[in-house]
Design a protein around this motif. Structure first.
Motif, PDB file in Angstrom:
ATOM      1  N   ILE A 135       0.839  -1.200   0.000  1.00 23.10           N
ATOM      2  CA  ILE A 135       0.000   0.000   0.000  1.00 23.10           C
ATOM      3  C   ILE A 135       0.873   1.248   0.000  1.00 23.10           C
ATOM      4  N   GLU A 136       1.918   1.264   0.790  1.00 26.79           N
ATOM      5  CA  GLU A 136       2.808   2.425   0.870  1.00 26.79           C
ATOM      6  C   GLU A 136       3.523   2.687  -0.454  1.00 26.79           C
ATOM      7  N   ASP A 137       3.741   1.651  -1.256  1.00 30.84           N
ATOM      8  CA  ASP A 137       4.429   1.786  -2.540  1.00 30.84           C
ATOM      9  C   ASP A 137       3.483   2.103  -3.704  1.00 30.84           C
ATOM     10  N   THR A 138       2.186   2.212  -3.436  1.00 29.47           N
ATOM     11  CA  THR A 138       1.190   2.401  -4.490  1.00 29.47           C
ATOM     12  C   THR A 138       0.780   3.867  -4.590  1.00 29.47           C
ATOM     13  N   THR A 139       0.831   4.415  -5.797  1.00 36.46           N
ATOM     14  CA  THR A 139       0.404   5.797  -6.022  1.00 36.46           C
ATOM     15  C   THR A 139      -1.108   5.876  -6.141  1.00 36.46           C
ATOM     16  N   VAL A 140      -1.683   5.073  -7.020  1.00 39.96           N
ATOM     17  CA  VAL A 140      -3.128   5.018  -7.232  1.00 39.96           C
ATOM     18  C   VAL A 140      -3.495   3.561  -7.430  1.00 39.96           C
ATOM     19  N   GLY A 141      -4.484   3.078  -6.721  1.00 39.14           N
ATOM     20  CA  GLY A 141      -4.853   1.686  -6.923  1.00 39.14           C
ATOM     21  C   GLY A 141      -6.089   1.258  -6.177  1.00 39.14           C
ATOM     22  N   ILE A 142      -6.540   0.084  -6.562  1.00 39.26           N
ATOM     23  CA  ILE A 142      -7.651  -0.601  -5.903  1.00 39.26           C
ATOM     24  C   ILE A 142      -7.078  -1.899  -5.359  1.00 39.26           C
ATOM     25  N   PHE A 143      -7.355  -2.190  -4.105  1.00 44.97           N
ATOM     26  CA  PHE A 143      -6.854  -3.445  -3.552  1.00 44.97           C
ATOM     27  C   PHE A 143      -7.999  -4.393  -3.228  1.00 44.97           C
ATOM     28  N   VAL A 144      -7.694  -5.679  -3.359  1.00 49.99           N
ATOM     29  CA  VAL A 144      -8.645  -6.736  -3.035  1.00 49.99           C
ATOM     30  C   VAL A 144      -7.928  -7.729  -2.133  1.00 49.99           C
ATOM     31  N   VAL A 145      -8.486  -7.996  -0.972  1.00 48.64           N
ATOM     32  CA  VAL A 145      -7.916  -8.954  -0.029  1.00 48.64           C
ATOM     33  C   VAL A 145      -8.810 -10.188  -0.039  1.00 48.64           C
ATOM     34  N   LYS A 146      -8.192 -11.349  -0.295  1.00 49.64           N
ATOM     35  CA  LYS A 146      -8.922 -12.613  -0.322  1.00 49.64           C
ATOM     36  C   LYS A 146      -8.227 -13.599   0.602  1.00 49.64           C
ATOM     37  N   ASN A 147      -9.006 -14.430   1.276  1.00 50.54           N
ATOM     38  CA  ASN A 147      -8.431 -15.479   2.111  1.00 50.54           C
ATOM     39  C   ASN A 147      -7.979 -16.667   1.274  1.00 50.54           C
ATOM     40  N   ASP A 148      -8.770 -17.016   0.265  1.00 53.35           N
ATOM     41  CA  ASP A 148      -8.399 -18.115  -0.636  1.00 53.35           C
ATOM     42  C   ASP A 148      -8.994 -17.845  -2.014  1.00 53.35           C
ATOM     43  N   ALA A 149      -8.556 -18.610  -2.988  1.00 56.57           N
ATOM     44  CA  ALA A 149      -8.939 -18.359  -4.382  1.00 56.57           C
ATOM     45  C   ALA A 149     -10.395 -18.706  -4.674  1.00 56.57           C
ATOM     46  N   THR A 150     -11.033 -19.509  -3.849  1.00 57.97           N
ATOM     47  CA  THR A 150     -12.392 -19.950  -4.140  1.00 57.97           C
ATOM     48  C   THR A 150     -13.467 -19.049  -3.547  1.00 57.97           C
ATOM     49  N   SER A 151     -13.124 -18.259  -2.541  1.00 57.90           N
ATOM     50  CA  SER A 151     -14.132 -17.409  -1.908  1.00 57.90           C
ATOM     51  C   SER A 151     -14.105 -16.006  -2.499  1.00 57.90           C
ATOM     52  N   GLY A 152     -15.119 -15.242  -2.183  1.00 61.98           N
ATOM     53  CA  GLY A 152     -15.176 -13.854  -2.637  1.00 61.98           C
ATOM     54  C   GLY A 152     -14.192 -13.000  -1.861  1.00 61.98           C
TER      55      GLY A 152
END
Length: 102
Positions: free
Chosen positions: A13-30
């Protein structure tokens, strides 16, 4: 979430100028969390989806009168002028070529 994961997320996050982040616990869940980063700061979180985050990001950039990052200039221009049809009459040459191909 492990401490190593949290540290990696914070650093990204500190290295990002502009962005959207998505946090997922695993690949199968939302997504667990969707948010927006501006100038290395987490501005928003807890958004429902990435489409909403993209729309809010454009609104924030407009309201705060921010310039598009140089490396993403044409990406944002195409999204704004071609996809969202905002001020689509004045396109750069690169954006016009892409619009004609679409």
């Amino acid at each position: 979430m492990h401490a190593e994961d949290e540290a990696a997320i914070k650093e990204s996050i500190e290295d990002t100028t502009v962005g959207i982040f998505v946090v997922k616990n695993d690949a199968t869940s939302g997504p667990e969390d969707v948010g927006i980063v501006l100038e290395g700061l987490q501005i928003m979180q807890g958004l429902d989806n990435t489409a909403l985050a993209a729309a809010i990001l454009f609104g924030l950039m407009y309201v705060l009168n921010l310039n598009y990052p140089p490396e993403l200039k044409y990406t944002f221009e195409v999204r704004q002028k071609v996809v969202m049809e905002l001020d689509g009459t004045t396109l750069s040459k690169k954006a016009q070529v892409l619009k004609n191909r679409l």
